[in-house]
Design a protein around this motif. Structure first.
Motif, PDB file in Angstrom:
ATOM      1  N   UNK A  92       0.809  -1.221   0.000  1.00  0.00           N
ATOM      2  CA  UNK A  92       0.000   0.000   0.000  1.00  0.00           C
ATOM      3  C   UNK A  92       0.838   1.264   0.000  1.00  0.00           C
ATOM      4  N   UNK A  93       2.086   1.137   0.491  1.00  0.00           N
ATOM      5  CA  UNK A  93       2.955   2.323   0.553  1.00  0.00           C
ATOM      6  C   UNK A  93       3.320   2.786  -0.843  1.00  0.00           C
ATOM      7  N   UNK A  94       3.528   1.816  -1.757  1.00  0.00           N
ATOM      8  CA  UNK A  94       3.961   2.187  -3.098  1.00  0.00           C
ATOM      9  C   UNK A  94       2.858   1.978  -4.136  1.00  0.00           C
ATOM     10  N   UNK A  95       1.669   1.650  -3.660  1.00  0.00           N
ATOM     11  CA  UNK A  95       0.573   1.402  -4.606  1.00  0.00           C
ATOM     12  C   UNK A  95       0.338   2.615  -5.478  1.00  0.00           C
ATOM     13  N   UNK A  96       0.135   3.720  -4.861  1.00  0.00           N
ATOM     14  CA  UNK A  96      -0.137   4.945  -5.621  1.00  0.00           C
ATOM     15  C   UNK A  96       1.026   5.269  -6.563  1.00  0.00           C
ATOM     16  N   UNK A  97       2.242   5.081  -6.080  1.00  0.00           N
ATOM     17  CA  UNK A  97       3.430   5.387  -6.899  1.00  0.00           C
ATOM     18  C   UNK A  97       3.453   4.508  -8.137  1.00  0.00           C
ATOM     19  N   UNK A  98       3.190   3.198  -7.952  1.00  0.00           N
ATOM     20  CA  UNK A  98       3.246   2.278  -9.084  1.00  0.00           C
ATOM     21  C   UNK A  98       2.115   2.551 -10.072  1.00  0.00           C
ATOM     22  N   UNK A  99       0.925   2.812  -9.542  1.00  0.00           N
ATOM     23  CA  UNK A  99      -0.206   3.098 -10.439  1.00  0.00           C
ATOM     24  C   UNK A  99       0.084   4.321 -11.278  1.00  0.00           C
ATOM     25  N   UNK A 103       0.514   4.364 -15.363  1.00  0.00           N
ATOM     26  CA  UNK A 103      -0.353   5.218 -16.182  1.00  0.00           C
ATOM     27  C   UNK A 103       0.486   6.190 -17.024  1.00  0.00           C
ATOM     28  N   UNK A 104       1.464   6.715 -16.419  1.00  0.00           N
ATOM     29  CA  UNK A 104       2.313   7.681 -17.134  1.00  0.00           C
ATOM     30  C   UNK A 104       3.046   7.003 -18.280  1.00  0.00           C
ATOM     31  N   UNK A 105       3.540   5.781 -18.048  1.00  0.00           N
ATOM     32  CA  UNK A 105       4.240   5.075 -19.107  1.00  0.00           C
ATOM     33  C   UNK A 105       3.288   4.693 -20.237  1.00  0.00           C
TER      34      UNK A 105
END
Length: 949
Positions: free
Chosen positions: A777-784, A788-790
């Motif tokens: 959950x700590x990096x969930x937002x970062x990975x999403x 999306x950006x890629x």
């Protein structure tokens, strides 16, 4: 009154008879004979002068047959070639030859009776072969005929005096060689015959001595009316008076039968008991010459008693009145006169012979009499004799030494030391010092050493010995007199004297000498080490010139700081800012003050931190450009005080002072040193400030990491992350290693990493995998967000690829058309000057057209379009760079495989800049799409370049 019988007799003259010079045949050796009848004579100007007198009877006839006429004057030069001329018809009675002029004055008679004539002869001028007679006048006082008894002439030719048998004296004043310029008058009248006259010149005062058979008088001729004074009531016979030379103060000598008297113009001087009837008196080179009868006879009268009428023996004595001895004594037969010429005495006798008395040289005389005088211990007479004969200092010194030895052996040490003192400068001092080293003779040794110093002949050992004598005798007055002479009269080695006085415990005297003669080092050494007067020593340093004050403060600063810290600190402040000696009377604006290097005096303050701080703070306030060492030491001192202070308020104040000093900008060049000082004393704010000034952002963050200040870590990343992007990566790694719950801080870091695209997502995941508390959950937002950006980037890349493909197809079609179809140029304006095209013109396939003259002016190549050339060159350079890079890669791989030292190969290529990244367009995120875009762009540029050709 001294009796001559008690006087020592010497033979200081050699007697010889003058002989005729050798003739042509070599014959000679016979005694030289003068003409008979010589009665008067004199000498001077290189000749002996004679005058004859008429004798009656057959003698006259015989003489005329052999010799010139009567009344002649004869000249005898040194060559003994006798010459004469007739001056008078009858006789010559008196002659006076001046010593400084070639003037001869004579008195004689031309006719029978009492009618004397005075004639003045100029010997340098001739008249018919004879000397020129410049003046003739009668020598009679008034109208009274009388006989001339004596004659004298002043050397300045302005006075002539003639004495007469009737007691009168005639004075001629003015030029005696001319009648017009002179005046004759009767100066003296009396009842007794005048027997002697003499002029005495002292400065501008002229006196005339007149002696008769019964009295002696003195006339002052420099004053009007010629005042006179009677000096004595007894006189002398003819030729028994003379005038001495300056060695006897030009005294008038009168020789009576019992005594010889000496007179000044206003008084009678000493007298000498020389008995016997005096016939002739002369003065010669400091000697008194007296001719007297060998046995007493009763003359007919006092006046006529000097004319010997028989052949009695006569004694010639030569007296030295100064030294009281008889220099020569001899018996002669019937002496006519004694003359002095050519450095010798000539004795004329009645038989016509001439005897010469030649004075011996000084050394011979001294050798002749020394043995006798020394044998009889007559050292005083030997000394006086040597002085009167101007013996050199070496000879006198030897006499003094022998005299001193004689007195020393007799036990007269006081007298002996006085003689030894007179040998100073010639006799080795050690000869005397050894004799008087006994403690009982220390007074004599002191007297000798004092004189040795007064004559500036003493060395350091003599000074030491003299001062030791003073200290042994406890003679403080003599000691003070010796050392307190004026500076121009110092006759000793001052430094040696200071050492001796210090060693003997005479500190005040030593200090006085050191101060007076500017021996600053000795003065301070005695004040500080012996007297312990630190305040006085400090004041003395403050009076010294800058260079000496500086050197002495470096030498003695520590001991002064220990005993008088406040005063020493104040002097150092002055010395390092605007020093002027305190003894200077000039105003502060008159001299430019000098400054010492304050850093060099820091060691003086060892164990005096309070004074050191005051000194350093003063220097930084008044002299902003103080040496760096001053600021370094002050920082260290403030940090020490801050670290050891217990009071919170004072500690806060010290904290602010140290931080202020750090922020003064004086530690840029010594950054490392200041950083070490702050770290040693754990001065956190100082360390962080220096990290910041040195742009050591990672060290700042590590410092906060070590102290687990999470917020500070994030703040550092926010403040300096733009300057050093790796801070965010390090912060992520730091929080990833923490087992604590750092989700909040990890999220903040990830947010920034994402916004700046600092790390690949895979690396982020790998980094956080080490943290057991970090969940997905700590990096969930970062990975999403990252995915999306890629995805959006991929879509954009695909669209761009499609666009490039369409463009490539279009360009290929244009190329085919150019190859198969003609190109129509429809440009109506020049692409350079924008004016309407006119023939001749130049057209390119790229569509640009130019006037021929514009093309030739701006084109660098005939085959390239001036407008497209810059862009085409960029593309060609890019292609060449890629080809070269490919070649370098192959070459690099080959060398790396073949080399034994792969690291040196890599280092060489790094040095040549091969691995430097050349950015031609804005970097895009790494990935396949970026590579595709770059390749498409290169193809597009290449197509444009080919089309332009």
């Amino acid at each position: 009154m001294a009796a001559y019988l008690q006087w020592r007799r010497f033979v200081f003259f050699d007697r010889e008879t003058v002989k005729e010079p050798p003739g042509p045949d070599g014959a000679g050796g016979k005694p030289f004979a003068l003409p008979p009848g010589i009665a008067v004579c004199d000498s001077g100007r290189g000749s002996l002068v004679f005058g004859d007198i008429l004798h009656g009877g057959g003698g006259r006839r015989r003489r005329r047959a052999l010799w010139p006429a009567w009344g002649s004057i004869w000249f005898l030069p040194r060559s003994l070639q006798l010459s004469s001329f007739q001056a008078y018809k009858l006789r010559v009675t008196h002659l006076y030859q001046l010593k400084q002029h070639s003037i001869l004055v004579s008195v004689g008679e031309d006719e029978e009776g009492i009618n004397p004539l005075v004639k003045v002869w100029n010997l340098e001028k001739r008249d018919g072969g004879n000397p020129l007679c410049t003046r003739i006048f009668p020598a009679i006082p008034g109208n009274k005929p009388t006989v001339v008894s004596c004659l004298t002439v002043h050397e300045n030719l302005n006075f002539m005096a003639i004495g007469f048998a009737d007691g009168s004296v005639v004075l001629t004043k003015g030029d005696i060689t001319r009648d017009r310029h002179s005046k004759t008058q009767i100066l003296h009248e009396g009842s007794y015959p005048v027997t002697g006259l003499a002029f005495r010149q002292s400065g501008k005062t002229t006196h005339l001595f007149v002696v008769t058979t019964e009295n002696i008088q003195s006339y002052m001729l420099s004053v009007k009316d010629y005042p006179h004074l009677e000096l004595d009531t007894h006189g002398c016979g003819l030729r028994c008076s003379s005038l001495s030379d300056p060695s006897q103060d030009l005294q008038f000598i009168v020789a009576g039968n019992d005594c010889v008297y000496l007179y000044q113009p206003d008084e009678r001087g000493p007298c000498f008991a020389f008995e016997g009837q005096k016939l002739i008196v002369h003065w010669y080179r400091g000697y008194l010459i007296i001719v007297s009868k060998d046995r007493k006879t009763s003359p007919k009268s006092e006046f006529a008693g000097n004319e010997a009428q028989n052949s009695d023996k006569q004694v010639l004595n030569i007296y030295d009145l100064c030294n009281k001895f008889i220099a020569y004594s001899s018996i002669f037969d019937d002496i006519v006169d004694v003359l002095a010429e050519w450095g010798s005495l000539y004795v004329l006798t009645r038989d016509g012979k001439i005897h010469v008395l030649q004075e011996k040289d000084t050394q011979t005389k001294l050798e002749a009499c020394k043995s006798m005088l020394f044998r009889k211990n007559l050292f005083e007479m030997a000394i006086n004799l040597a002085k009167s004969h101007h013996l050199d200092s070496d000879g006198l010194s030897e006499i003094f030494r022998q005299y001193g030895d004689h007195l020393y052996n007799k036990g007269n040490h006081d007298g002996a030391i006085q003689q030894y003192i007179r040998t100073i400068g010639k006799l080795e001092p050690s000869y005397v010092i050894r004799k008087f080293l006994d403690a009982q003779r220390i007074h004599n040794l002191t007297a000798y050493l004092q004189t040795l110093h007064l004559q500036s002949l003493a060395n350091a050992d003599h000074t030491t010995l003299l001062l030791n004598c003073y200290t042994k005798l406890k003679d403080s007055s003599k000691l003070e007199e010796f050392i307190k002479t004026s500076e121009s009269e110092v006759h000793f080695d001052v430094e040696t004297a200071i050492k001796v006085l210090r060693q003997a415990g005479y500190y005040s005297h030593a200090v006085y000498l050191a101060e007076k003669h500017a021996h600053h080092e000795w003065y301070l050494k005695i004040q500080l080490e012996d007297i312990k007067n630190y305040q006085e020593a400090l004041c003395y340093i403050g009076k010294l010139p800058f260079d000496q004050a500086e050197s002495n403060m470096k030498r003695y600063g520590k001991i002064l700081m220990h005993h008088v810290p406040n005063e020493t600190t104040e002097l150092l402040k002055i010395l390092c800012t605007d020093y002027q000696p305190s003894g200077d009377n000039e105003g502060p604006g008159m001299l430019e003050g000098k400054k010492a290097n304050s850093e060099e005096f820091i060691p003086v303050f060892a164990n005096n931190s309070r004074e050191l701080k005051a000194f350093l703070e003063h220097m930084t306030e008044v002299q902003a450009d103080s040496p760096q060492g001053v600021y370094d030491t002050l920082l260290e001192l403030r940090l020490q005080n801050w670290a050891h202070e217990q009071d919170e308020q004072i500690k806060e104040k010290l904290h602010n002072e140290a931080l202020t000093l750090l922020k003064s900008g004086r530690f840029k060049t010594v950054f490392d040193k200041a950083l070490v000082l702050c770290q040693m004393h754990n001065f956190k704010d100082g360390v962080l400030y220096l990290y910041e000034q040195g742009k050591l952002f990672q060290q700042i963050m590590h410092y906060h990491m070590q102290n687990e200040q999470y917020k500070k870590v994030i703040e550092v990343c926010e403040l300096y992350g733009d300057q050093e992007a790796c801070l965010w990566e390090q912060a992520l790694g730091y929080f990833a290693r923490k087992e604590e719950d750092c989700k909040e801080y990890i999220a903040a870091v990830l947010k920034h990493i994402e916004s700046k695209n600092l790390m690949p997502p895979l690396l982020v995941v790998q980094t956080l995998a080490h943290n057991s508390t970090a969940t997905l959950s700590v990096i969930k937002d970062y990975l999403v967000n990252k995915l999306q950006k890629q995805s959006r980037q991929i879509e954009q890349d695909e669209q761009r690829i499609q666009k490039y493909r369409e463009e490539t197809t279009r360009i290929r079609q244009e190329i085919e058309e150019l190859k198969a179809s003609p190109k129509i140029f429809q440009k109506t304006k020049c692409s350079i000057c924008t004016s309407a095209l006119e023939l001749p013109s130049v057209h390119f396939l790229c569509g640009h057209s130019f006037h021929q003259h514009c093309f030739e002016s701006y084109s660098e190549s005939d085959s390239e379009c001036p407008t497209c050339m810059p862009e085409n060159r960029k593309v060609m350079d890019m292609i060449r760079a890629q080809e070269q890079k490919r070649d370098l890669h192959d070459q690099f791989q080959h060398q790396l495989k073949c080399s034994n030292d792969g690291f040196s190969v890599v280092a060489d290529y790094f040095g040549r800049g091969v691995f430097n990244k050349l950015t031609l367009i804005t970097d895009l995120p790494s990935g396949k799409a970026a590579t595709t875009i770059e390749a498409g762009l290169q193809r597009e540029l290449l197509i444009h370049a080919k089309r332009s050709t």
